[in-house]
Write an enzyme that holds these catalytic residues in place. Structure first.
Site, PDB file in Angstrom:
ATOM      1  N   ARG A 197      -3.901 -28.074  16.169  1.00 17.48           N
ATOM      2  CA  ARG A 197      -4.110 -27.904  17.754  1.00 17.48           C
ATOM      3  C   ARG A 197      -3.382 -26.867  18.259  1.00 17.48           C
ATOM      4  O   ARG A 197      -3.453 -26.446  19.426  1.00 17.48           O
ATOM      5  CB  ARG A 197      -3.948 -29.261  18.438  1.00 17.48           C
ATOM      6  CG  ARG A 197      -4.825 -30.233  18.523  1.00 17.48           C
ATOM      7  CD  ARG A 197      -6.272 -30.091  18.356  1.00 17.48           C
ATOM      8  NE  ARG A 197      -7.099 -31.205  18.344  1.00 17.48           N
ATOM      9  CZ  ARG A 197      -8.022 -31.616  16.927  1.00 17.48           C
ATOM     10  NH1 ARG A 197      -7.527 -30.938  15.974  1.00 17.48           N
ATOM     11  NH2 ARG A 197      -8.785 -32.661  17.066  1.00 17.48           N
ATOM     12  N   LEU A 198      -2.940 -25.973  17.442  1.00 14.45           N
ATOM     13  CA  LEU A 198      -2.245 -24.551  17.665  1.00 14.45           C
ATOM     14  C   LEU A 198      -3.240 -23.364  17.826  1.00 14.45           C
ATOM     15  O   LEU A 198      -3.395 -22.806  16.970  1.00 14.45           O
ATOM     16  CB  LEU A 198      -1.365 -24.387  16.872  1.00 14.45           C
ATOM     17  CG  LEU A 198      -0.155 -25.345  16.774  1.00 14.45           C
ATOM     18  CD1 LEU A 198       0.956 -24.937  15.625  1.00 14.45           C
ATOM     19  CD2 LEU A 198       0.661 -25.702  18.135  1.00 14.45           C
TER      20      LEU A 198
END
Length: 218
Positions: A197-198
């Site tokens: 989720r970066l």
């Protein structure tokens, strides 16, 4: 297991975005060349409706609305779409021209968000595009009083056949209630999904004759 139990599982649906990131070195000085590159890649990937974009408007009470339309042209002046000028979205734009567009290229783990102001296209621009459409699509523009209530689909089909007969010869005239809008490019955000989720997000903001580029936290 019941359907309700199956539905409750949606909270756990997720996947990793592994198609690669977006780095500062990948960016262009202005957003349009990068948008053109991404759109070209969406077309090459054979996405269904790669030019489909969500158009968000707000009514007089502050209630937001969204719908999907097709991008028909873009250049430095903005992004263009066409619609019935009596439609809900067109009426809301007349009241509040601030608008947001979203290109949801999920298969490529990408999104592009455009913020700007919508302006009506000239009659000449609209006429040129209208007469480039398939003949039945031109007739379809005459048939529907978009966003109005109708009793049944048969009403539309009967009207379509009636107008097809009426316009069986010669050019189909441009309806006075049909037009288009150009959305200015005030801000454009490019979103590329990343692992854990970066995600990578870059925002282009127009400042005078230049673009300010900022990386945003995911």
């Amino acid at each position: 297991m019941s359907d309700q139990q199956d539905l409750q599982k949606i909270a756990h649906l997720r996947r990793e975005y592994t198609r690669g990131g977006l780095r500062r070195r990948d960016l262009t000085d202005a957003p349009l060349p990068l948008f053109e590159r991404w759109l070209s890649q969406a077309c090459e990937a054979r996405l269904a409706d790669p030019t489909a974009m969500v158009v968000a408007t707000v009514d007089a009470s502050g209630q937001p609305f969204q719908r999907i339309v097709l991008l028909k042209h873009f250049d430095e002046r903005g992004m263009v779409f066409y619609t019935n000028l009596g439609s809900r979205k067109a009426q809301q734009i007349e009241q509040n021209p601030r608008i947001c567009l979203l290109f949801p290229w999920h298969v490529l783990d990408r999104q592009v968000i455009v913020q700007g102001h919508a302006e009506r296209l000239s009659t000449l621009e609209v006429m040129k595009y209208f007469h480039s459409r398939p003949r039945d699509s031109q007739i379809g523009a005459w048939v529907s009083k978009q966003s109005s209530r109708i009793s049944a689909r048969g009403v539309l089909e009967s009207k379509f056949l009636e107008l097809r007969q009426k316009f069986r010869q010669g050019d189909i005239p441009l309806p006075s209630f049909w037009g288009g809008f150009r959305v200015s490019l005030d801000q454009i955000e490019f979103w590329q999904g990343g692992e854990h989720r970066l995600h990578d997000r870059f925002l282009y903001r127009r400042e005078a004759d230049a673009w300010q580029i900022d990386r945003l936290a995911p």
